[in-house]
Write an enzyme that holds these catalytic residues in place. Structure first.
Site, PDB file in Angstrom:
ATOM      1  N   CYS A  86       0.823  -1.211   0.000  1.00 49.29           N
ATOM      2  CA  CYS A  86       0.000   0.000   0.000  1.00 49.29           C
ATOM      3  C   CYS A  86       0.865   1.273   0.000  1.00 49.29           C
ATOM      4  O   CYS A  86       1.461   1.582  -1.011  1.00 49.29           O
ATOM      5  CB  CYS A  86      -0.998  -0.061   1.150  1.00 49.29           C
ATOM      6  N   HIS A 186      -3.125  -5.046   1.873  1.00 45.84           N
ATOM      7  CA  HIS A 186      -2.397  -5.314   3.118  1.00 45.84           C
ATOM      8  C   HIS A 186      -2.454  -6.793   3.506  1.00 45.84           C
ATOM      9  O   HIS A 186      -3.262  -7.152   4.363  1.00 45.84           O
ATOM     10  CB  HIS A 186      -3.044  -4.542   4.267  1.00 45.84           C
ATOM     11  N   GLU A 188      -0.515  -8.334   5.376  1.00 42.10           N
ATOM     12  CA  GLU A 188      -0.069  -8.449   6.777  1.00 42.10           C
ATOM     13  C   GLU A 188      -1.227  -8.290   7.761  1.00 42.10           C
ATOM     14  O   GLU A 188      -1.177  -8.850   8.859  1.00 42.10           O
ATOM     15  CB  GLU A 188       1.040  -7.422   7.079  1.00 42.10           C
TER      16      GLU A 188
END
Ligand code: GLN
Length: 206
Positions: A86, A186, A188
């Site tokens: 991002c 994202h 993560e």
């Protein structure tokens, strides 16, 4: 003999702002030692660097005030394996549209991106993505994500998304070039380490 495992070494996570601890957790789960990078000295002996999501304009300013910008330029030139998610994707791209005029892009991958380019109605959305090289889809969370406007030579598109609310428009959302991987979303935040794993493979030179 044990199955050959990656030797991830010391992986830096740019820690000026953004979702730093989520990346650390995913990397630790993959067996990597992580280092939060806040000043130039933190970059010593890294085998890879992750640039997290957050706010690319703020990160750009903090990179300059900390002196990390010059070091990052060198690491890009040296071909250090890097993953940007991002805002991290924006920083690693060659050009960012709709940014601040003084916003820095480090040109690690030849992409032109537009900040917050998915539009106001869909500031955030989630979807299941097929990613080249992965055997199961990724759950992808897009939060005020950048849209890829142009891909340059040498950029491999690993995943694309149908843009919500714009029928017929598909955009790249995971790209790679040489030692660099970027995603508009994202992974993560979902604890999905499969792009991080691809990064660690690049550390091994696979
Ligand atoms: N819109 C942010 C930027 O321009 C990126 C958002 C994110 O990282 N979730 O940097």
């Amino acid at each position: 003999m044990a199955e050959r495992r990656h030797r991830p070494g010391r992986v830096g996570v740019l820690g000026l702002q953004g979702d730093v601890s989520e990346h650390q957790k995913v990397l630790a789960d993959l067996g990597a030692e992580t280092v939060v990078v806040r000043r130039p000295g933190d970059l010593a002996a890294l085998t890879a660097l992750v640039l997290p999501g957050g706010e690319s304009t703020t990160m750009s300013m903090l990179l300059e005030s900390s002196g990390l910008d010059r070091e990052l330029e060198k690491l890009v030139a040296d071909g250090l394996p890097m993953l940007g998610t991002c805002a991290g994707m924006i920083l690693l791209s060659a050009e960012a549209l709709d940014g601040r005029p003084d916003q820095r892009c480090f040109g690690a991958i030849d992409l032109k991106v537009r900040r917050n380019g998915f539009g106001r109605q869909v500031r955030s959305f989630e979807t299941e993505l097929e990613v080249k090289g992965l055997d199961a889809p990724m759950h992808a969370v897009f939060i005020r994500a950048p849209v890829v406007e142009e891909t340059g030579e040498g950029v491999e598109v690993l995943a694309e998304v149908d843009v919500p609310g714009r029928p017929g428009e598909r955009r790249p959302v995971v790209c790679a070039a040489g030692p660099v991987i970027v995603s508009s979303f994202h992974p993560e935040l979902e604890g999905d380490g499969r792009l991080h794993e691809l990064l660690l493979k690049k550390v091994e030179g696979d």
